[in-house]
Design a protein around this motif. Structure first.
Motif, PDB file in Angstrom:
ATOM      1  N   PRO A 221       0.787  -1.232   0.000  1.00  0.00           N
ATOM      2  CA  PRO A 221       0.000   0.000   0.000  1.00  0.00           C
ATOM      3  C   PRO A 221       0.819   1.282   0.000  1.00  0.00           C
ATOM      4  O   PRO A 221       0.366   2.295  -0.509  1.00  0.00           O
ATOM      5  CB  PRO A 221      -0.812  -0.112   1.299  1.00  0.00           C
ATOM      6  N   VAL A 222       2.017   1.236   0.579  1.00  0.00           N
ATOM      7  CA  VAL A 222       2.732   2.465   0.873  1.00  0.00           C
ATOM      8  C   VAL A 222       4.147   2.445   0.305  1.00  0.00           C
ATOM      9  O   VAL A 222       4.839   1.430   0.393  1.00  0.00           O
ATOM     10  CB  VAL A 222       2.820   2.670   2.411  1.00  0.00           C
ATOM     11  N   ARG A 223       4.572   3.576  -0.256  1.00  0.00           N
ATOM     12  CA  ARG A 223       5.921   3.662  -0.820  1.00  0.00           C
ATOM     13  C   ARG A 223       6.926   4.190   0.200  1.00  0.00           C
ATOM     14  O   ARG A 223       8.065   3.766   0.227  1.00  0.00           O
ATOM     15  CB  ARG A 223       5.885   4.543  -2.063  1.00  0.00           C
ATOM     16  N   TYR A 224       6.499   5.148   1.030  1.00  0.00           N
ATOM     17  CA  TYR A 224       7.405   5.669   2.065  1.00  0.00           C
ATOM     18  C   TYR A 224       6.682   5.632   3.407  1.00  0.00           C
ATOM     19  O   TYR A 224       5.642   6.257   3.565  1.00  0.00           O
ATOM     20  CB  TYR A 224       7.794   7.126   1.771  1.00  0.00           C
ATOM     21  N   TRP A 225       7.257   4.912   4.337  1.00  0.00           N
ATOM     22  CA  TRP A 225       6.715   4.890   5.706  1.00  0.00           C
ATOM     23  C   TRP A 225       7.540   5.854   6.555  1.00  0.00           C
ATOM     24  O   TRP A 225       8.772   5.841   6.504  1.00  0.00           O
ATOM     25  CB  TRP A 225       6.820   3.489   6.317  1.00  0.00           C
ATOM     26  N   MET A 226       6.858   6.652   7.322  1.00  0.00           N
ATOM     27  CA  MET A 226       7.575   7.569   8.214  1.00  0.00           C
ATOM     28  C   MET A 226       7.057   7.395   9.639  1.00  0.00           C
ATOM     29  O   MET A 226       5.847   7.355   9.859  1.00  0.00           O
ATOM     30  CB  MET A 226       7.366   9.023   7.778  1.00  0.00           C
ATOM     31  N   HIS A 227       7.973   7.295  10.583  1.00  0.00           N
ATOM     32  CA  HIS A 227       7.573   7.109  11.978  1.00  0.00           C
ATOM     33  C   HIS A 227       8.200   8.161  12.875  1.00  0.00           C
ATOM     34  O   HIS A 227       9.419   8.354  12.869  1.00  0.00           O
ATOM     35  CB  HIS A 227       7.946   5.700  12.449  1.00  0.00           C
ATOM     36  N   GLY A 228       7.354   8.818  13.617  1.00  0.00           N
ATOM     37  CA  GLY A 228       7.821   9.828  14.568  1.00  0.00           C
ATOM     38  C   GLY A 228       8.189   9.151  15.870  1.00  0.00           C
ATOM     39  O   GLY A 228       7.602   8.124  16.230  1.00  0.00           O
ATOM     40  N   ASN A 229       9.164   9.740  16.571  1.00  0.00           N
ATOM     41  CA  ASN A 229       9.573   9.121  17.824  1.00  0.00           C
ATOM     42  C   ASN A 229       8.747   9.639  19.007  1.00  0.00           C
ATOM     43  O   ASN A 229       7.935  10.538  18.869  1.00  0.00           O
ATOM     44  CB  ASN A 229      11.074   9.307  18.048  1.00  0.00           C
ATOM     45  N   MET A 230       9.015   9.080  20.151  1.00  0.00           N
ATOM     46  CA  MET A 230       8.191   9.331  21.328  1.00  0.00           C
ATOM     47  C   MET A 230       8.644  10.562  22.122  1.00  0.00           C
ATOM     48  O   MET A 230       9.819  10.910  22.131  1.00  0.00           O
ATOM     49  CB  MET A 230       8.258   8.118  22.273  1.00  0.00           C
ATOM     50  N   LEU A 231       7.692  11.139  22.796  1.00  0.00           N
ATOM     51  CA  LEU A 231       7.996  12.160  23.791  1.00  0.00           C
ATOM     52  C   LEU A 231       8.130  11.412  25.119  1.00  0.00           C
ATOM     53  O   LEU A 231       7.282  10.590  25.452  1.00  0.00           O
ATOM     54  CB  LEU A 231       6.853  13.170  23.878  1.00  0.00           C
ATOM     55  N   THR A 232       9.196  11.696  25.844  1.00  0.00           N
ATOM     56  CA  THR A 232       9.396  10.978  27.096  1.00  0.00           C
ATOM     57  C   THR A 232       9.362  11.944  28.277  1.00  0.00           C
ATOM     58  O   THR A 232       9.549  13.146  28.122  1.00  0.00           O
ATOM     59  CB  THR A 232      10.750  10.229  27.117  1.00  0.00           C
ATOM     60  N   VAL A 233       9.090  11.395  29.424  1.00  0.00           N
ATOM     61  CA  VAL A 233       9.094  12.159  30.672  1.00  0.00           C
ATOM     62  C   VAL A 233       9.997  11.411  31.635  1.00  0.00           C
ATOM     63  O   VAL A 233       9.761  10.237  31.912  1.00  0.00           O
ATOM     64  CB  VAL A 233       7.677  12.258  31.273  1.00  0.00           C
ATOM     65  N   ASN A 234      11.034  12.073  32.090  1.00  0.00           N
ATOM     66  CA  ASN A 234      12.045  11.416  32.927  1.00  0.00           C
ATOM     67  C   ASN A 234      12.512  10.121  32.272  1.00  0.00           C
ATOM     68  O   ASN A 234      12.660   9.099  32.925  1.00  0.00           O
ATOM     69  CB  ASN A 234      11.476  11.127  34.321  1.00  0.00           C
ATOM     70  N   GLY A 235      12.700  10.203  30.965  1.00  0.00           N
ATOM     71  CA  GLY A 235      13.223   9.054  30.242  1.00  0.00           C
ATOM     72  C   GLY A 235      12.210   7.987  29.874  1.00  0.00           C
ATOM     73  O   GLY A 235      12.538   7.013  29.219  1.00  0.00           O
ATOM     74  N   ARG A 236      10.956   8.178  30.275  1.00  0.00           N
ATOM     75  CA  ARG A 236       9.947   7.169  29.959  1.00  0.00           C
ATOM     76  C   ARG A 236       8.912   7.737  29.002  1.00  0.00           C
ATOM     77  O   ARG A 236       8.542   8.898  29.096  1.00  0.00           O
ATOM     78  CB  ARG A 236       9.222   6.682  31.229  1.00  0.00           C
ATOM     79  N   LYS A 237       8.482   6.885  28.125  1.00  0.00           N
ATOM     80  CA  LYS A 237       7.484   7.270  27.148  1.00  0.00           C
ATOM     81  C   LYS A 237       6.247   7.880  27.799  1.00  0.00           C
ATOM     82  O   LYS A 237       5.711   7.331  28.759  1.00  0.00           O
ATOM     83  CB  LYS A 237       7.092   6.000  26.385  1.00  0.00           C
ATOM     84  N   MET A 238       5.824   9.007  27.255  1.00  0.00           N
ATOM     85  CA  MET A 238       4.572   9.590  27.736  1.00  0.00           C
ATOM     86  C   MET A 238       3.416   8.804  27.109  1.00  0.00           C
ATOM     87  O   MET A 238       3.323   8.697  25.893  1.00  0.00           O
ATOM     88  CB  MET A 238       4.482  11.066  27.338  1.00  0.00           C
ATOM     89  N   ALA A 239       2.588   8.254  27.943  1.00  0.00           N
ATOM     90  CA  ALA A 239       1.506   7.426  27.400  1.00  0.00           C
ATOM     91  C   ALA A 239       0.322   7.432  28.348  1.00  0.00           C
ATOM     92  O   ALA A 239       0.466   7.644  29.547  1.00  0.00           O
ATOM     93  CB  ALA A 239       1.991   5.989  27.189  1.00  0.00           C
ATOM     94  N   LYS A 240      -0.827   7.208  27.760  1.00  0.00           N
ATOM     95  CA  LYS A 240      -2.031   7.151  28.578  1.00  0.00           C
ATOM     96  C   LYS A 240      -1.888   6.090  29.661  1.00  0.00           C
ATOM     97  O   LYS A 240      -2.234   6.308  30.817  1.00  0.00           O
ATOM     98  CB  LYS A 240      -3.233   6.813  27.692  1.00  0.00           C
ATOM     99  N   SER A 241      -1.321   4.937  29.254  1.00  0.00           N
ATOM    100  CA  SER A 241      -1.226   3.843  30.205  1.00  0.00           C
ATOM    101  C   SER A 241      -0.211   4.126  31.318  1.00  0.00           C
ATOM    102  O   SER A 241      -0.283   3.552  32.388  1.00  0.00           O
ATOM    103  CB  SER A 241      -0.858   2.548  29.478  1.00  0.00           C
ATOM    104  N   GLU A 242       0.750   5.017  31.058  1.00  0.00           N
ATOM    105  CA  GLU A 242       1.746   5.347  32.093  1.00  0.00           C
ATOM    106  C   GLU A 242       1.211   6.410  33.053  1.00  0.00           C
ATOM    107  O   GLU A 242       1.756   6.611  34.134  1.00  0.00           O
ATOM    108  CB  GLU A 242       3.029   5.889  31.447  1.00  0.00           C
ATOM    109  N   GLY A 243       0.187   7.135  32.605  1.00  0.00           N
ATOM    110  CA  GLY A 243      -0.368   8.177  33.453  1.00  0.00           C
ATOM    111  C   GLY A 243       0.565   9.361  33.648  1.00  0.00           C
ATOM    112  O   GLY A 243       0.445  10.105  34.609  1.00  0.00           O
ATOM    113  N   ASN A 244       1.501   9.536  32.737  1.00  0.00           N
ATOM    114  CA  ASN A 244       2.464  10.627  32.894  1.00  0.00           C
ATOM    115  C   ASN A 244       2.262  11.727  31.852  1.00  0.00           C
ATOM    116  O   ASN A 244       3.159  12.517  31.588  1.00  0.00           O
ATOM    117  CB  ASN A 244       3.897  10.088  32.829  1.00  0.00           C
TER     118      ASN A 244
END
Length: 494
Positions: free
Chosen positions: A271-294
């Motif tokens: 389906p795709v010719r160029y895939w692009m992936h953005g990296n994560m925003l981290t908080v104190n070195g850990r990924k900011m995520a809903k599941s982390e609550g940070n």
RNA sequence: GGUCACGUGGCCGAGUGGCUAGGCAGAGGUCUGCAAAACCUCGUACAGCGGUUCGACUCCGCUCGUGACCUCCA
């Protein structure tokens, strides 16, 4: 269009793990698909970073002359909360907790998402399709996958047969995974009795009787698999093969890997010719995520009302902070870094209005054409916004020096510099003035402050510095800062 | 455990086989009655240990450390 404006544009294609020259399928048109949010809770800053990355991509492609069709979906089907394939769906769970209809949840958080996008000056896509609005397309795609032999029905659900697909196709190509390793790492197989292999994934899921979000299908009442909507909607609006697909790193596997498999199985094309992936925003070195609550919400960010925040930061400060880091690197959140960004952005934005006030000279002491070339080169090199910003600070230096009369620019150079700075700052980086300068205030205030400036000038004329300093100090307390320059006194909000 | 990244000066963050981005903070200077702003100058950093090379922060190997993915996640 044979070549984009300003030379070739290189992007890191995560499919090949290399920087490649971007060549669209049907220039000057570019098809861009980005995985949007699942609207069951507030978006946080980490989500914003991802949408910002592709906002800048969209802006840059447009800037260099492409006509972009940008599709970003809204996931409004309730996918499952827990692991394995059992349990409540996320939207229904939220609906129960908030005592709302599932579609009220969807609407509420879609509105919230749009508000946040506007706040950060992230442009709306060309098309923003919803999963619930494309059930027919998804059901048709499931049928095509079954017809090609890679989908099978089991007890009202339909699964994608990964091992069978992998016999003839490169499943795992995008994420660098091998079938044997995946199988070896499989966790418990509880609740998977319907699947022939633990690697198989649902493309249509049977709904149990209490499930709220469900639709009729040839296999009974159910709902589409998570990976399916992106495949169905990207195919509908961008074609079976399109130029760029973006999303966060965390979507690479399994989500994007499954998208590839589905499209190949259904329509026979990658389906795709160029895939692009953005990296994560981290908080104190850990990924900011809903599941982390940070994570924190935009309101908390603006007010500073959160345990991670020492103070509030404006949306443009945060936007600038993120753009000072390359999209493919992780970016760690910290108050110190945000405060540095706040100062830097202020310096940049304060130079912009000076562009209107520069006085032309007969000769040139700065090479604006070279600066322009370097700005373009930075963005053409895989959207290197940090380097672009570094170049823009060179522009700031030139502007300030010229304004101080320490550097000469011809009228043509001033014009070129102004066009360049405005295009890069406003159009490409999407930084807008947040209304802290005197210019955006109403005339009455400006006239009033002007009156004080005149009174102070009179005092200074009498060499009554006690009086002149008193005026300056009192205005400062009121949030008005006076600045003496060669051409008189100006003011700004402190 | 498997796979893949990353580790840069006080902080944040680019980048490159040899020519030391940028921002913030700090020091000195110019300007100013003073201040603020602006401008000029200053920090020779690249986890550790080996190897390749005329030369490595940049390439290779190992060690240590951190993280991501492998389950919903941008």
């Amino acid at each position: 269009m044979s070549e984009p404006k300003g030379g070739p544009f290189l992007i890191t294609n995560t499919l090949t793990r290399r920087k490649e020259e971007f060549k669209p399928l049907r220039p000057p048109h570019v098809g861009l698909y980005v995985c949007g949010p699942t609207v069951y809770s507030d978006v946080h800053l980490g989500n914003v970073r991802s949408f910002l990355t592709f906002d800048v991509l969209y802006r840059w492609l447009t800037h260099i002359g492409y006509t972009v069709r940008y599709v970003r979906n809204i996931t409004d089907v309730g996918h499952l909360v827990g692991d394995v394939d059992e349990g409540e769906d996320k939207i229904a769970k939220r609906a129960r907790l908030e005592q709302l209809e599932p579609m009220e949840i969807v609407q509420k958080y879609t509105n919230g998402f749009h508000d946040v996008m506007r706040l950060f000056n992230i442009l709306p896509p060309s098309i923003e399709p919803t999963a619930t609005g494309h059930l027919i397309e998804q059901i048709e795609m499931v049928k095509r996958i079954i017809a090609s032999g890679y989908g099978y029905e089991a007890n009202g659900s339909v699964y994608f047969d990964v091992p069978k697909f992998a016999e003839k196709h490169a499943y795992g190509e995008l994420s660098g995974r091998k079938i044997d390793e995946l199988l070896a790492n499989t966790r418990d197989t509880e609740g998977m009795d319907e699947k022939r292999s633990p690697l198989d994934f649902a493309i249509w899921k049977k709904a149990d009787p209490v499930h709220l979000m469900k639709w009729p299908s040839p296999w009974g009442e159910g709902f589409p698999g998570w990976h399916l909507e992106c495949s169905a909607m990207s195919t509908k609006y961008l074609g079976q093969t399109f130029d760029i697909h973006g999303g966060g790193m965390d979507l690479k596997f399994p989500h994007h890997e499954c998208e590839i498999a589905q499209s190949v199985a259904a329509d026979g094309h990658a389906p795709v010719r160029y895939w692009m992936h953005g990296n994560m925003l981290t908080v104190n070195g850990r990924k900011m995520a809903k599941s982390e609550g940070n994570g924190f919400t935009p309101e908390e960010l603006l007010t500073g009302n959160h345990k991670l925040l020492e103070k509030g930061y404006s949306a443009m400060t945060v936007r600038f902070f993120m753009l000072q880091c390359h999209y493919a690197s992780t970016l760690d959140f910290s108050n110190a870094a945000l405060q540095a960004a706040e100062k830097g952005l202020e310096r940049l934005m304060k130079a912009m209005p000076l562009l209107d006030r520069l006085k032309a000279a007969e000769t040139d002491e700065a090479d604006i054409a070279a600066l322009e070339q370097r700005c373009h080169a930075a963005m053409n090199d895989d959207l290197n916004s940090p380097v672009l910003i570094a170049e823009l600070f060179e522009g700031v230096r030139i502007i300030n020096s010229a304004h101080d009369g320490k550097l000469k620019l011809t009228a043509a150079s001033i014009d070129r510099l102004a066009k360049l700075m405005r295009a890069m700052v406003h159009d490409v980086l999407g930084l807008k003035d947040e209304g802290t300068s005197a210019k955006t205030d109403d005339g009455a205030l400006d006239a009033l402050v002007g009156e004080f400036i005149r009174m102070r000038a009179e005092a200074k004329g009498r060499r009554d510095f006690a009086a002149s300093d008193a005026i300056r100090d009192r205005l400062e307390v009121l949030g008005i800062r006076l600045k003496d320059g060669k051409e008189g006194t100006t003011w700004e909000r402190a």
